[in-house]
Design a protein around this motif. Structure first.
Motif, mmCIF file in Angstrom:
data_model
loop_
_atom_site.group_PDB
_atom_site.id
_atom_site.type_symbol
_atom_site.label_atom_id
_atom_site.label_comp_id
_atom_site.label_asym_id
_atom_site.label_seq_id
_atom_site.Cartn_x
_atom_site.Cartn_y
_atom_site.Cartn_z
ATOM 1 N N ALA A 190 0.826 -1.205 0.000
ATOM 2 C CA ALA A 190 0.000 0.000 0.000
ATOM 3 C C ALA A 190 0.861 1.257 0.000
ATOM 4 N N VAL A 191 1.894 1.270 0.844
ATOM 5 C CA VAL A 191 2.723 2.468 0.999
ATOM 6 C C VAL A 191 3.665 2.656 -0.178
ATOM 7 N N GLU A 192 4.377 1.591 -0.559
ATOM 8 C CA GLU A 192 5.396 1.765 -1.591
ATOM 9 C C GLU A 192 4.792 2.005 -2.974
ATOM 10 N N VAL A 218 -6.046 -1.141 3.820
ATOM 11 C CA VAL A 218 -5.010 -0.128 4.072
ATOM 12 C C VAL A 218 -5.048 0.881 2.931
ATOM 13 N N ASP A 219 -5.020 2.157 3.265
ATOM 14 C CA ASP A 219 -5.075 3.158 2.200
ATOM 15 C C ASP A 219 -3.679 3.491 1.674
ATOM 16 N N ALA A 220 -3.624 4.391 0.694
ATOM 17 C CA ALA A 220 -2.374 4.694 -0.002
ATOM 18 C C ALA A 220 -1.353 5.402 0.872
ATOM 19 N N TRP A 221 -1.764 5.923 2.014
ATOM 20 C CA TRP A 221 -0.839 6.535 2.959
ATOM 21 C C TRP A 221 -0.397 5.542 4.024
ATOM 22 N N GLY A 246 -5.168 11.885 -4.205
ATOM 23 C CA GLY A 246 -4.716 12.955 -3.327
ATOM 24 C C GLY A 246 -3.384 12.639 -2.678
ATOM 25 N N VAL A 247 -3.193 11.383 -2.252
ATOM 26 C CA VAL A 247 -1.917 10.973 -1.661
ATOM 27 C C VAL A 247 -0.802 11.106 -2.682
ATOM 28 N N PRO A 252 4.448 12.808 -4.298
ATOM 29 C CA PRO A 252 4.589 12.133 -5.591
ATOM 30 C C PRO A 252 5.856 11.290 -5.718
ATOM 31 N N VAL A 253 6.023 10.349 -4.797
ATOM 32 C CA VAL A 253 7.231 9.539 -4.777
ATOM 33 C C VAL A 253 7.377 8.698 -6.040
ATOM 34 N N LEU A 254 6.269 8.273 -6.633
ATOM 35 C CA LEU A 254 6.367 7.423 -7.824
ATOM 36 C C LEU A 254 6.966 8.174 -9.007
ATOM 37 N N ASP A 255 6.882 9.492 -8.976
ATOM 38 C CA ASP A 255 7.476 10.291 -10.054
ATOM 39 C C ASP A 255 8.998 10.260 -10.003
#
Length: 260
Positions: A190-192, A218-221, A246-247, A252-255
């Motif tokens: 969820a987090v990564e 579990v949400d995206a945060w 929104g997360v 924007p870690v995936l960027d």
């Protein structure tokens, strides 16, 4: 989105038809839910290897038809967990998502087959793997599908993200001795991957194997929105799939990925 996770305990001493009838009745009890999710291989038992070949069915077989009727009666999307699908000479661990109209909305054949428990007669000796990731265009947004042992392979989940997934539906028959890994890895995915993860596990005992339960959302945060006990339970959780975007916008870690 009202979500009901049916953390079933499969009684392998019951006839298959009775197991299916019981599960369908539980689905019908969830009227008012938007999404109902069942565990991996509940019709035959995730560790009921000896009965898999005899119980295998095509995609239009009696188990899927019974669950389609239940989805139609309930008026919900139903991820009916997985069953042993017979496709010609091959068997697959196949997940099926049904729409409120009872039609098949998405299918996923498990990619990573689990054989550590019993290599000589576990999944790799009986089943054929699926061909790759599946992202379903759900009404609430792109939704990836995964099954149990897949959870240990993070590259699958990055592939789902690359295909647009914002939500993940994960079904499992995860055993009790490794249940701490289950909880940890669901949260990690969820987090990564910044995904809303709806993870439905099985409960009860199948022969010598105890299933661990502990289904969770579990949400995206990484916030926990609900977690079941180790026993059979219906876990009801209200979730907001739109919150994933929104997360990702705020963090924007995936960027910043370098390797793909």
């Amino acid at each position: 989105m009202r979500t009901a996770l049916l953390q079933l305990a499969t009684d392998l001493d019951q006839p298959l038809a009775a197991r299916v009838e019981r599960a369908a009745a539980l689905v019908r009890e969830q009227r008012g839910a938007d999404l109902v999710v069942l565990p991996e291989l509940w019709p035959v038992g995730a560790f009921g290897y000896d009965g898999w070949a005899d119980a295998a069915e095509p995609l239009d077989g009696p188990t899927v038809r019974a669950m389609a009727d239940a989805a139609r009666d309930t008026g919900a999307h139903v991820h009916m967990g997985s069953f042993v699908e017979r496709d010609g000479d091959r068997l697959h661990n196949t997940s099926v998502v049904l729409g409120p109209d009872g039609e098949v909305a998405a299918t996923y054949r498990k990619v990573h087959l689990f054989g550590l428990h019993s290599p000589e007669r576990g999944e790799p000796s009986l089943l054929s793997p699926g061909e790759g990731p599946v992202v379903w265009d759900a009404p609430w947004g792109p939704t990836g599908l995964a099954t149990c042992y897949d959870l240990r392979f993070p590259e699958l989940f990055r592939a789902l993200v690359d295909r647009g997934a914002r939500t993940l539906l994960l079904v499992a028959g995860w055993p009790e001795p490794r249940i701490a890994h289950w909880s940890l890895l669901v949260r990690a995915r969820a987090v990564e991957d910044q995904l809303l993860v709806v993870a439905c596990n099985a409960a009860g005992r199948q022969g010598s194997t105890a299933l661990g339960g502990r289904s969770l959302v579990v949400d995206a945060w990484g916030a926990l929105h609900g977690e079941a006990s180790p026993s059979e339970q219906v876990l009801e959780v209200d979730v907001d799939p739109a919150a994933t975007d929104g997360v990702r916008e705020r963090f924007p870690v995936l960027d910043d990925r370098v390797l793909r």
